[in-house]
Enzyme design. Structure first.
Site, PDB file in Angstrom:
ATOM      1  N   ASP A  88     -69.131   2.808  -2.220  1.00  0.00           N
ATOM      2  CA  ASP A  88     -68.421   3.791  -3.036  1.00  0.00           C
ATOM      3  C   ASP A  88     -66.921   3.526  -2.945  1.00  0.00           C
ATOM      4  O   ASP A  88     -66.434   2.921  -1.987  1.00  0.00           O
ATOM      5  CB  ASP A  88     -68.747   5.214  -2.589  1.00  0.00           C
ATOM      6  CG  ASP A  88     -68.376   5.490  -1.137  1.00  0.00           C
ATOM      7  OD1 ASP A  88     -68.745   4.675  -0.264  1.00  0.00           O
ATOM      8  OD2 ASP A  88     -67.710   6.507  -0.870  1.00  0.00           O
ATOM      9  N   GLU A 152     -68.788   7.018   1.946  1.00  0.00           N
ATOM     10  CA  GLU A 152     -67.740   7.017   2.962  1.00  0.00           C
ATOM     11  C   GLU A 152     -66.492   7.759   2.495  1.00  0.00           C
ATOM     12  O   GLU A 152     -65.852   8.473   3.270  1.00  0.00           O
ATOM     13  CB  GLU A 152     -67.373   5.579   3.339  1.00  0.00           C
ATOM     14  CG  GLU A 152     -66.456   5.469   4.559  1.00  0.00           C
ATOM     15  CD  GLU A 152     -64.972   5.575   4.239  1.00  0.00           C
ATOM     16  OE1 GLU A 152     -64.181   5.816   5.167  1.00  0.00           O
ATOM     17  OE2 GLU A 152     -64.601   5.430   3.056  1.00  0.00           O
ATOM     18  N   GLU A 153     -66.141   7.603   1.223  1.00  0.00           N
ATOM     19  CA  GLU A 153     -64.884   8.151   0.737  1.00  0.00           C
ATOM     20  C   GLU A 153     -64.899   9.668   0.591  1.00  0.00           C
ATOM     21  O   GLU A 153     -63.834  10.290   0.534  1.00  0.00           O
ATOM     22  CB  GLU A 153     -64.523   7.519  -0.619  1.00  0.00           C
ATOM     23  CG  GLU A 153     -64.337   6.006  -0.599  1.00  0.00           C
ATOM     24  CD  GLU A 153     -63.112   5.551   0.157  1.00  0.00           C
ATOM     25  OE1 GLU A 153     -62.409   6.414   0.729  1.00  0.00           O
ATOM     26  OE2 GLU A 153     -62.851   4.342   0.189  1.00  0.00           O
ATOM     27  N   ASP A 176     -64.154  -1.963   7.698  1.00  0.00           N
ATOM     28  CA  ASP A 176     -63.543  -1.002   6.781  1.00  0.00           C
ATOM     29  C   ASP A 176     -62.223  -0.493   7.346  1.00  0.00           C
ATOM     30  O   ASP A 176     -61.902   0.685   7.241  1.00  0.00           O
ATOM     31  CB  ASP A 176     -64.510   0.166   6.540  1.00  0.00           C
ATOM     32  CG  ASP A 176     -64.020   1.109   5.448  1.00  0.00           C
ATOM     33  OD1 ASP A 176     -63.287   0.647   4.557  1.00  0.00           O
ATOM     34  OD2 ASP A 176     -64.357   2.308   5.492  1.00  0.00           O
ATOM     35  N   ARG A 343     -54.374  15.896  15.542  1.00  0.00           N
ATOM     36  CA  ARG A 343     -55.124  14.718  15.974  1.00  0.00           C
ATOM     37  C   ARG A 343     -54.997  14.612  17.489  1.00  0.00           C
ATOM     38  O   ARG A 343     -53.882  14.534  18.027  1.00  0.00           O
ATOM     39  CB  ARG A 343     -54.598  13.461  15.289  1.00  0.00           C
ATOM     40  CG  ARG A 343     -54.541  13.581  13.749  1.00  0.00           C
ATOM     41  CD  ARG A 343     -55.916  13.862  13.163  1.00  0.00           C
ATOM     42  NE  ARG A 343     -55.868  14.214  11.751  1.00  0.00           N
ATOM     43  CZ  ARG A 343     -56.081  13.356  10.761  1.00  0.00           C
ATOM     44  NH1 ARG A 343     -56.333  12.085  11.024  1.00  0.00           N
ATOM     45  NH2 ARG A 343     -56.040  13.769   9.506  1.00  0.00           N
ATOM     46  N   HIS A 433     -56.630   2.264  -1.988  1.00  0.00           N
ATOM     47  CA  HIS A 433     -56.585   3.599  -2.590  1.00  0.00           C
ATOM     48  C   HIS A 433     -55.488   3.734  -3.643  1.00  0.00           C
ATOM     49  O   HIS A 433     -55.338   4.807  -4.230  1.00  0.00           O
ATOM     50  CB  HIS A 433     -56.411   4.701  -1.532  1.00  0.00           C
ATOM     51  CG  HIS A 433     -57.620   4.900  -0.677  1.00  0.00           C
ATOM     52  ND1 HIS A 433     -57.823   6.053   0.047  1.00  0.00           N
ATOM     53  CD2 HIS A 433     -58.685   4.107  -0.412  1.00  0.00           C
ATOM     54  CE1 HIS A 433     -58.967   5.950   0.720  1.00  0.00           C
ATOM     55  NE2 HIS A 433     -59.501   4.776   0.453  1.00  0.00           N
TER      56      HIS A 433
END
Length: 460
Positions: A88, A152-153, A176, A343, A433
Protein backbone atom coordinates in the site's frame (compact mmCIF):
# COMPACT_ATOMS: atom_id res chain seq x y z
CA UNK A 1 29.73 -20.23 -7.74
CA UNK A 2 30.10 -19.16 -11.37
CA UNK A 3 28.65 -15.73 -10.57
CA UNK A 4 28.61 -13.48 -7.56
CA UNK A 5 25.38 -12.15 -6.13
CA UNK A 6 26.28 -8.69 -7.40
CA UNK A 7 26.82 -10.01 -10.94
CA UNK A 8 23.53 -11.91 -10.87
CA UNK A 9 21.64 -8.81 -9.76
CA UNK A 10 23.19 -6.65 -12.48
CA UNK A 11 22.18 -9.21 -15.08
CA UNK A 12 18.60 -9.09 -13.83
CA UNK A 13 18.29 -5.30 -13.53
CA UNK A 14 15.87 -5.03 -16.46
CA UNK A 15 13.62 -7.72 -14.97
CA UNK A 16 13.71 -5.94 -11.63
CA UNK A 17 12.58 -2.68 -13.21
CA UNK A 18 9.87 -4.43 -15.22
CA UNK A 19 8.45 -5.93 -12.02
CA UNK A 20 8.77 -2.59 -10.23
CA UNK A 21 6.89 -0.81 -13.01
CA UNK A 22 4.10 -3.39 -12.76
CA UNK A 23 3.64 -2.61 -9.07
CA UNK A 24 4.06 1.16 -9.32
CA UNK A 25 1.34 1.44 -11.99
CA UNK A 26 -1.20 0.20 -9.44
CA UNK A 27 -2.74 2.95 -7.31
CA UNK A 28 -2.71 1.04 -4.02
CA UNK A 29 -3.89 3.82 -1.72
CA UNK A 30 -6.35 2.49 0.84
CA UNK A 31 -9.92 2.49 -0.49
CA UNK A 32 -13.37 1.51 0.63
CA UNK A 33 -13.55 -1.80 2.44
CA UNK A 34 -16.09 -4.49 1.66
CA UNK A 35 -16.48 -8.22 2.18
CA UNK A 36 -13.21 -9.93 1.27
CA UNK A 37 -11.52 -6.63 0.41
CA UNK A 38 -10.42 -5.19 3.77
CA UNK A 39 -8.49 -2.20 2.47
CA UNK A 40 -10.09 -1.44 -0.89
CA UNK A 41 -9.46 -2.44 -4.48
CA UNK A 42 -6.02 -0.84 -4.90
CA UNK A 43 -4.19 -2.76 -2.15
CA UNK A 44 -5.95 -5.97 -3.25
CA UNK A 45 -4.84 -5.49 -6.85
CA UNK A 46 -1.27 -4.78 -5.76
CA UNK A 47 -1.22 -7.88 -3.56
CA UNK A 48 -2.47 -10.09 -6.37
CA UNK A 49 0.12 -8.63 -8.74
CA UNK A 50 2.91 -9.07 -6.19
CA UNK A 51 2.00 -12.67 -5.51
CA UNK A 52 1.82 -13.38 -9.25
CA UNK A 53 5.34 -12.02 -9.72
CA UNK A 54 6.62 -14.19 -6.87
CA UNK A 55 4.85 -17.30 -8.16
CA UNK A 56 6.46 -16.72 -11.54
CA UNK A 57 9.86 -17.16 -9.95
CA UNK A 58 8.95 -20.49 -8.40
CA UNK A 59 8.18 -19.44 -4.84
CA UNK A 60 5.36 -20.86 -2.74
CA UNK A 61 2.73 -18.16 -2.12
CA UNK A 62 -0.41 -17.75 -0.08
CA UNK A 63 -3.02 -14.99 0.05
CA UNK A 64 -4.29 -14.46 3.60
CA UNK A 65 -7.78 -13.14 2.78
CA UNK A 66 -6.32 -10.06 1.08
CA UNK A 67 -4.77 -8.82 4.31
CA UNK A 68 -1.26 -10.03 3.53
CA UNK A 69 0.46 -12.40 1.16
CA UNK A 70 3.30 -14.71 2.08
CA UNK A 71 6.11 -15.90 -0.16
CA UNK A 72 8.15 -18.83 1.13
CA UNK A 73 11.62 -19.63 -0.15
CA UNK A 74 10.97 -23.27 0.61
CA UNK A 75 7.95 -24.17 2.76
CA UNK A 76 9.51 -27.38 4.10
CA UNK A 77 12.31 -25.48 5.85
CA UNK A 78 11.88 -24.34 9.48
CA UNK A 79 10.12 -20.96 9.70
CA UNK A 80 13.04 -18.75 10.73
CA UNK A 81 13.42 -15.40 8.97
CA UNK A 82 10.52 -13.07 8.08
CA UNK A 83 11.00 -10.07 5.80
CA UNK A 84 8.07 -7.64 6.14
CA UNK A 85 7.24 -5.15 3.40
CA UNK A 86 4.06 -3.43 2.26
CA UNK A 87 2.39 -2.75 -1.07
CA UNK A 88 0.00 0.00 0.00
CA UNK A 89 1.08 3.59 -0.57
CA UNK A 90 0.20 7.07 0.65
CA UNK A 91 -1.96 9.28 -1.60
CA UNK A 92 -0.22 10.79 -4.61
CA UNK A 93 -0.61 14.38 -3.47
CA UNK A 94 0.27 17.30 -5.71
CA UNK A 95 3.43 18.78 -7.18
CA UNK A 96 4.65 15.86 -9.32
CA UNK A 97 6.84 17.20 -12.12
CA UNK A 98 9.21 14.47 -13.36
CA UNK A 99 6.40 12.00 -14.03
CA UNK A 100 2.97 11.05 -12.79
CA UNK A 101 2.81 9.23 -9.45
CA UNK A 102 1.63 5.98 -11.06
CA UNK A 103 3.62 6.38 -14.27
CA UNK A 104 7.03 4.95 -13.33
CA UNK A 105 10.02 6.42 -15.12
CA UNK A 106 13.75 5.85 -15.14
CA UNK A 107 15.55 9.13 -15.66
CA UNK A 108 19.32 9.14 -15.40
CA UNK A 109 20.31 7.03 -12.41
CA UNK A 110 16.93 7.34 -10.71
CA UNK A 111 13.55 5.65 -10.92
CA UNK A 112 10.49 7.75 -10.06
CA UNK A 113 6.97 6.88 -8.94
CA UNK A 114 4.82 6.51 -5.83
CA UNK A 115 6.20 3.53 -3.93
CA UNK A 116 9.65 3.19 -5.53
CA UNK A 117 11.23 3.74 -2.11
CA UNK A 118 8.23 3.12 0.16
CA UNK A 119 7.80 0.23 -0.09
CA UNK A 120 7.32 -1.50 -3.45
CA UNK A 121 10.93 -1.07 -4.50
CA UNK A 122 12.31 -2.45 -1.23
CA UNK A 123 9.91 -5.42 -1.39
CA UNK A 124 11.44 -6.32 -4.75
CA UNK A 125 14.91 -5.94 -3.23
CA UNK A 126 13.98 -8.71 -0.81
CA UNK A 127 12.36 -10.83 -3.53
CA UNK A 128 15.38 -10.53 -5.82
CA UNK A 129 17.66 -11.37 -2.91
CA UNK A 130 15.68 -14.60 -2.49
CA UNK A 131 15.85 -15.21 -6.24
CA UNK A 132 19.61 -14.67 -6.34
CA UNK A 133 20.22 -17.11 -3.51
CA UNK A 134 17.93 -19.69 -5.07
CA UNK A 135 19.03 -19.39 -8.70
CA UNK A 136 22.73 -19.30 -7.84
CA UNK A 137 22.28 -22.67 -6.13
CA UNK A 138 22.97 -21.84 -2.51
CA UNK A 139 21.62 -24.29 0.05
CA UNK A 140 19.58 -23.05 2.99
CA UNK A 141 18.87 -24.90 6.22
CA UNK A 142 16.36 -22.39 7.56
CA UNK A 143 13.30 -20.87 5.93
CA UNK A 144 12.83 -17.34 4.58
CA UNK A 145 9.37 -15.83 4.27
CA UNK A 146 8.62 -12.57 2.48
CA UNK A 147 5.43 -10.98 3.83
CA UNK A 148 3.55 -8.61 1.53
CA UNK A 149 1.44 -6.29 3.64
CA UNK A 150 -1.35 -4.00 2.45
CA UNK A 151 -2.10 -1.64 5.34
CA UNK A 152 1.13 -0.24 6.75
CA UNK A 153 0.34 3.37 5.86
CA UNK A 154 -3.02 3.45 7.64
CA UNK A 155 -2.70 1.36 10.76
CA UNK A 156 -1.06 -2.05 10.17
CA UNK A 157 -4.31 -3.94 10.69
CA UNK A 158 -2.95 -6.35 8.08
CA UNK A 159 -0.23 -7.60 10.41
CA UNK A 160 -2.59 -7.71 13.39
CA UNK A 161 -4.83 -10.04 11.39
CA UNK A 162 -1.95 -12.18 10.14
CA UNK A 163 -0.29 -12.63 13.53
CA UNK A 164 -3.54 -13.85 15.04
CA UNK A 165 -3.27 -16.78 12.66
CA UNK A 166 0.48 -17.28 12.28
CA UNK A 167 3.51 -16.96 14.53
CA UNK A 168 6.32 -14.63 13.61
CA UNK A 169 9.63 -16.10 12.53
CA UNK A 170 12.48 -16.36 15.00
CA UNK A 171 13.91 -13.20 13.42
CA UNK A 172 12.23 -10.44 11.41
CA UNK A 173 13.32 -7.36 9.54
CA UNK A 174 11.50 -4.80 7.45
CA UNK A 175 13.02 -3.10 4.40
CA UNK A 176 10.82 -0.08 5.11
CA UNK A 177 13.20 2.38 6.73
CA UNK A 178 16.88 3.27 6.51
CA UNK A 179 20.20 1.50 6.80
CA UNK A 180 22.14 0.52 8.84
CA UNK A 181 19.72 -0.84 11.51
CA UNK A 182 16.95 0.61 13.63
CA UNK A 183 16.88 -1.59 16.70
CA UNK A 184 15.12 0.78 19.11
CA UNK A 185 11.77 2.43 18.52
CA UNK A 186 10.58 4.61 21.35
CA UNK A 187 7.27 4.00 22.99
CA UNK A 188 4.43 6.49 22.74
CA UNK A 189 1.74 7.99 24.89
CA UNK A 190 -0.94 10.26 23.48
CA UNK A 191 -3.05 12.06 26.03
CA UNK A 192 -5.85 14.64 25.96
CA UNK A 193 -6.47 17.28 28.62
CA UNK A 194 -10.04 18.60 28.79
CA UNK A 195 -11.93 21.19 30.78
CA UNK A 196 -15.44 22.64 30.55
CA UNK A 197 -15.69 26.29 29.59
CA UNK A 198 -18.33 28.45 31.24
CA UNK A 199 -17.17 32.06 31.65
CA UNK A 200 -16.95 33.97 28.38
CA UNK A 201 -14.40 36.65 27.70
CA UNK A 202 -13.40 38.00 24.34
CA UNK A 203 -12.11 34.67 22.96
CA UNK A 204 -14.75 32.77 21.00
CA UNK A 205 -12.65 29.88 19.70
CA UNK A 206 -9.13 28.63 19.13
CA UNK A 207 -8.00 25.86 16.80
CA UNK A 208 -4.52 24.54 16.02
CA UNK A 209 -3.03 21.34 14.68
CA UNK A 210 -3.96 18.84 12.01
CA UNK A 211 -2.58 15.60 13.48
CA UNK A 212 -1.48 14.34 16.86
CA UNK A 213 1.98 13.49 15.51
CA UNK A 214 2.90 16.93 14.16
CA UNK A 215 3.79 20.24 15.79
CA UNK A 216 1.04 22.67 14.65
CA UNK A 217 2.19 25.16 12.04
CA UNK A 218 -0.91 27.36 12.27
CA UNK A 219 -3.35 28.47 14.95
CA UNK A 220 -6.54 30.49 14.40
CA UNK A 221 -8.31 32.49 17.13
CA UNK A 222 -11.70 34.15 16.82
CA UNK A 223 -12.60 37.05 19.14
CA UNK A 224 -15.84 38.88 19.84
CA UNK A 225 -13.88 42.07 20.30
CA UNK A 226 -10.19 42.90 20.20
CA UNK A 227 -8.79 46.39 20.45
CA UNK A 228 -5.89 47.33 18.24
CA UNK A 229 -3.89 48.39 21.28
CA UNK A 230 -4.12 45.06 23.11
CA UNK A 231 -3.57 43.15 19.86
CA UNK A 232 -0.37 45.02 19.04
CA UNK A 233 1.00 44.80 22.57
CA UNK A 234 0.48 41.02 22.76
CA UNK A 235 1.57 40.47 19.14
CA UNK A 236 4.90 42.21 19.58
CA UNK A 237 5.66 40.31 22.76
CA UNK A 238 4.77 36.88 21.37
CA UNK A 239 6.60 37.36 18.08
CA UNK A 240 9.71 38.27 20.05
CA UNK A 241 9.35 35.47 22.62
CA UNK A 242 8.33 32.66 20.27
CA UNK A 243 9.77 33.55 16.88
CA UNK A 244 6.38 33.17 15.18
CA UNK A 245 4.32 35.52 13.02
CA UNK A 246 0.88 36.89 13.91
CA UNK A 247 -1.64 38.25 11.42
CA UNK A 248 -5.01 39.90 11.98
CA UNK A 249 -8.11 40.10 9.79
CA UNK A 250 -10.97 41.73 11.63
CA UNK A 251 -11.42 39.77 14.85
CA UNK A 252 -9.54 36.75 13.54
CA UNK A 253 -5.93 36.29 14.63
CA UNK A 254 -3.72 33.72 12.92
CA UNK A 255 -0.42 32.51 14.30
CA UNK A 256 2.11 31.11 11.83
CA UNK A 257 4.79 28.83 13.27
CA UNK A 258 6.88 25.96 11.91
CA UNK A 259 5.67 22.37 11.73
CA UNK A 260 7.79 19.37 12.72
CA UNK A 261 7.27 15.68 13.36
CA UNK A 262 6.35 14.77 16.89
CA UNK A 263 9.50 12.64 17.18
CA UNK A 264 11.63 15.77 16.58
CA UNK A 265 9.51 18.58 18.04
CA UNK A 266 12.52 20.78 18.80
CA UNK A 267 12.70 21.52 15.07
CA UNK A 268 9.31 23.24 15.12
CA UNK A 269 7.74 26.43 16.44
CA UNK A 270 4.44 25.51 18.04
CA UNK A 271 1.74 27.87 16.78
CA UNK A 272 -0.79 26.51 19.27
CA UNK A 273 1.33 27.28 22.32
CA UNK A 274 2.22 30.67 20.86
CA UNK A 275 -1.51 31.35 20.48
CA UNK A 276 -2.07 30.58 24.16
CA UNK A 277 0.84 32.85 25.03
CA UNK A 278 -0.85 35.60 23.01
CA UNK A 279 -4.25 35.04 24.60
CA UNK A 280 -3.07 35.23 28.21
CA UNK A 281 -1.63 38.69 27.52
CA UNK A 282 -5.06 40.10 26.61
CA UNK A 283 -6.93 42.06 29.33
CA UNK A 284 -10.21 41.03 27.68
CA UNK A 285 -9.59 37.30 28.23
CA UNK A 286 -11.78 35.77 30.93
CA UNK A 287 -10.17 34.88 34.24
CA UNK A 288 -11.24 31.26 33.72
CA UNK A 289 -9.51 31.04 30.31
CA UNK A 290 -6.44 32.81 31.60
CA UNK A 291 -6.04 30.35 34.48
CA UNK A 292 -6.52 27.32 32.22
CA UNK A 293 -4.20 28.56 29.47
CA UNK A 294 -1.49 29.47 31.96
CA UNK A 295 -1.80 25.98 33.41
CA UNK A 296 -1.31 24.46 29.96
CA UNK A 297 1.72 26.66 29.39
CA UNK A 298 3.22 25.38 32.64
CA UNK A 299 2.59 21.77 31.66
CA UNK A 300 3.88 22.39 28.11
CA UNK A 301 6.18 25.43 28.21
CA UNK A 302 6.86 26.99 24.82
CA UNK A 303 10.11 25.67 23.36
CA UNK A 304 10.44 22.91 25.98
CA UNK A 305 9.98 19.47 24.44
CA UNK A 306 11.44 17.15 27.09
CA UNK A 307 8.24 16.53 29.07
CA UNK A 308 9.56 18.30 32.17
CA UNK A 309 6.37 20.34 32.55
CA UNK A 310 4.37 17.13 32.90
CA UNK A 311 7.04 15.66 35.17
CA UNK A 312 8.01 12.89 32.74
CA UNK A 313 11.44 14.06 31.63
CA UNK A 314 13.71 11.01 31.26
CA UNK A 315 16.40 9.52 29.09
CA UNK A 316 18.70 6.54 28.77
CA UNK A 317 21.98 5.95 27.02
CA UNK A 318 20.65 3.70 24.27
CA UNK A 319 17.46 5.45 23.20
CA UNK A 320 18.07 9.05 24.24
CA UNK A 321 15.62 11.64 25.54
CA UNK A 322 11.86 11.53 25.94
CA UNK A 323 10.15 14.04 23.64
CA UNK A 324 6.79 15.65 24.25
CA UNK A 325 4.75 18.05 22.14
CA UNK A 326 1.24 19.50 22.39
CA UNK A 327 -0.20 19.03 18.91
CA UNK A 328 -3.99 19.52 18.87
CA UNK A 329 -5.78 22.55 20.34
CA UNK A 330 -9.56 23.01 20.32
CA UNK A 331 -11.42 25.69 22.28
CA UNK A 332 -15.11 26.37 21.62
CA UNK A 333 -17.99 27.83 23.63
CA UNK A 334 -18.41 24.70 25.74
CA UNK A 335 -15.04 23.01 26.15
CA UNK A 336 -11.30 23.27 25.75
CA UNK A 337 -9.24 20.27 24.68
CA UNK A 338 -5.49 19.78 24.22
CA UNK A 339 -3.81 16.61 22.93
CA UNK A 340 -0.12 15.79 23.30
CA UNK A 341 2.22 13.21 21.78
CA UNK A 342 5.16 11.89 23.76
CA UNK A 343 7.85 9.51 22.49
CA UNK A 344 9.21 7.47 25.36
CA UNK A 345 12.69 5.89 25.70
CA UNK A 346 13.09 2.26 26.74
CA UNK A 347 13.38 3.26 30.42
CA UNK A 348 9.79 4.53 30.30
CA UNK A 349 6.74 2.62 31.51
CA UNK A 350 3.16 3.16 32.65
CA UNK A 351 4.18 4.06 36.18
CA UNK A 352 6.85 6.66 35.44
CA UNK A 353 5.21 8.13 32.34
CA UNK A 354 1.45 7.64 31.91
CA UNK A 355 0.60 7.74 35.61
CA UNK A 356 2.77 10.82 36.22
CA UNK A 357 1.29 12.69 33.23
CA UNK A 358 -2.19 11.94 34.53
CA UNK A 359 -1.39 13.16 38.03
CA UNK A 360 0.19 16.38 36.76
CA UNK A 361 -2.75 17.12 34.44
CA UNK A 362 -5.41 16.45 37.05
CA UNK A 363 -3.55 18.60 39.58
CA UNK A 364 -4.08 21.53 37.20
CA UNK A 365 -7.81 20.84 37.01
CA UNK A 366 -8.00 18.97 33.71
CA UNK A 367 -9.67 15.68 32.90
CA UNK A 368 -6.98 13.39 31.48
CA UNK A 369 -7.82 10.85 28.76
CA UNK A 370 -5.54 8.34 27.06
CA UNK A 371 -5.75 4.99 25.31
CA UNK A 372 -2.69 3.89 27.22
CA UNK A 373 0.97 3.73 26.46
CA UNK A 374 2.50 1.93 23.50
CA UNK A 375 5.61 0.33 24.98
CA UNK A 376 9.05 0.90 23.46
CA UNK A 377 10.45 -1.71 21.06
CA UNK A 378 14.00 -2.90 21.57
CA UNK A 379 16.22 -5.62 20.15
CA UNK A 380 19.60 -5.75 21.93
CA UNK A 381 22.43 -4.56 19.71
CA UNK A 382 24.70 -7.37 20.87
CA UNK A 383 22.33 -10.11 19.64
CA UNK A 384 23.67 -12.53 17.04
CA UNK A 385 20.85 -11.46 14.71
CA UNK A 386 21.87 -7.80 14.67
CA UNK A 387 25.57 -8.61 14.52
CA UNK A 388 24.96 -10.71 11.42
CA UNK A 389 22.92 -8.01 9.68
CA UNK A 390 25.49 -5.31 10.44
CA UNK A 391 28.27 -7.54 9.19
CA UNK A 392 26.47 -8.03 5.87
CA UNK A 393 25.82 -4.30 5.54
CA UNK A 394 29.50 -3.57 6.13
CA UNK A 395 30.62 -6.32 3.75
CA UNK A 396 28.56 -5.00 0.85
CA UNK A 397 28.84 -1.24 1.39
CA UNK A 398 32.27 -0.92 2.97
CA UNK A 399 30.68 1.48 5.47
CA UNK A 400 30.57 1.18 9.24
CA UNK A 401 27.34 -0.34 10.50
CA UNK A 402 25.64 0.88 13.65
CA UNK A 403 22.38 0.66 15.53
CA UNK A 404 19.97 3.59 15.57
CA UNK A 405 17.18 4.59 17.95
CA UNK A 406 14.21 6.54 16.55
CA UNK A 407 11.20 8.34 17.97
CA UNK A 408 8.84 7.02 15.34
CA UNK A 409 7.61 3.49 14.75
CA UNK A 410 8.20 1.05 11.90
CA UNK A 411 6.38 -1.98 10.53
CA UNK A 412 8.01 -4.25 13.15
CA UNK A 413 7.19 -2.23 16.26
CA UNK A 414 4.90 -4.96 17.55
CA UNK A 415 7.03 -7.87 16.25
CA UNK A 416 9.29 -9.60 18.74
CA UNK A 417 12.93 -9.66 17.61
CA UNK A 418 12.10 -7.42 14.68
CA UNK A 419 14.29 -4.60 13.34
CA UNK A 420 14.16 -2.11 10.48
CA UNK A 421 16.97 -2.75 7.98
CA UNK A 422 17.09 -0.42 4.96
CA UNK A 423 16.37 -0.15 2.15
CA UNK A 424 17.20 3.58 2.02
CA UNK A 425 20.87 4.43 2.39
CA UNK A 426 21.90 6.85 5.17
CA UNK A 427 21.32 10.56 4.57
CA UNK A 428 19.37 10.04 1.33
CA UNK A 429 16.06 11.87 0.95
CA UNK A 430 13.93 9.99 -1.59
CA UNK A 431 10.91 12.32 -1.18
CA UNK A 432 9.11 9.45 0.51
CA UNK A 433 5.45 10.47 0.95
CA UNK A 434 6.13 13.55 -1.19
CA UNK A 435 6.01 14.51 -4.85
CA UNK A 436 8.51 12.95 -7.28
CA UNK A 437 9.37 10.05 -4.98
CA UNK A 438 12.59 8.52 -6.30
CA UNK A 439 15.47 6.17 -5.59
CA UNK A 440 18.66 5.30 -7.42
CA UNK A 441 18.43 2.03 -9.33
CA UNK A 442 21.91 1.09 -8.15
CA UNK A 443 20.80 1.61 -4.54
CA UNK A 444 17.95 -0.84 -5.02
CA UNK A 445 20.39 -3.43 -6.35
CA UNK A 446 22.77 -2.68 -3.48
CA UNK A 447 19.99 -3.26 -0.95
CA UNK A 448 19.10 -6.53 -2.70
CA UNK A 449 22.73 -7.62 -2.41
CA UNK A 450 22.76 -6.79 1.31
CA UNK A 451 19.58 -8.79 1.82
CA UNK A 452 20.93 -11.77 -0.12
CA UNK A 453 24.07 -11.81 2.01
CA UNK A 454 21.88 -11.54 5.11
CA UNK A 455 19.76 -14.50 4.06
CA UNK A 456 22.90 -16.57 3.62
CA UNK A 457 24.35 -15.41 6.96
CA UNK A 458 21.18 -16.19 8.90
CA UNK A 459 19.75 -19.20 7.11
CA UNK A 460 22.47 -21.20 5.35
Amino acid sequence: MEKTIKEWLLEHEDEFLKDLFTLIRIDSVRGEAREGVPFGDGPKEALEAGLKICEGYGFHTKNWENYVGTVDYSPELPHTLDILGHLDVVPAGEGWEVTGPFEPLVKGENVYGRGVSDDKGPILCALYAMRAVKELGYSLKKGVRLILGTNEETGSADLAYYYKKEKAGEMSFTPDAEFPIINIEKGAIKGTLKKNRTAKGSLLSLKAGVAVNAVPQKAVMEFSTLSEEEFKHAKDAVEKECGVRLERSGNTVTVIGVSAHASTPHLGKNAGLAALSFAVKLPSLSAEDKEAFEAILKLFPYGVTDGSGLGIKMNDEESGDLTCTLDLFAVDDKEMSFTFDSRVPICGNKENCEDVARKSSEAKGFVFETNGMIPPHHVPKDSDFIKALLSCYEKVTGEKGECIAIGGGTYVHEVENGVAFGAILPDVDTHMHGADEWIKVKDLLLAAEIYAESILALCS
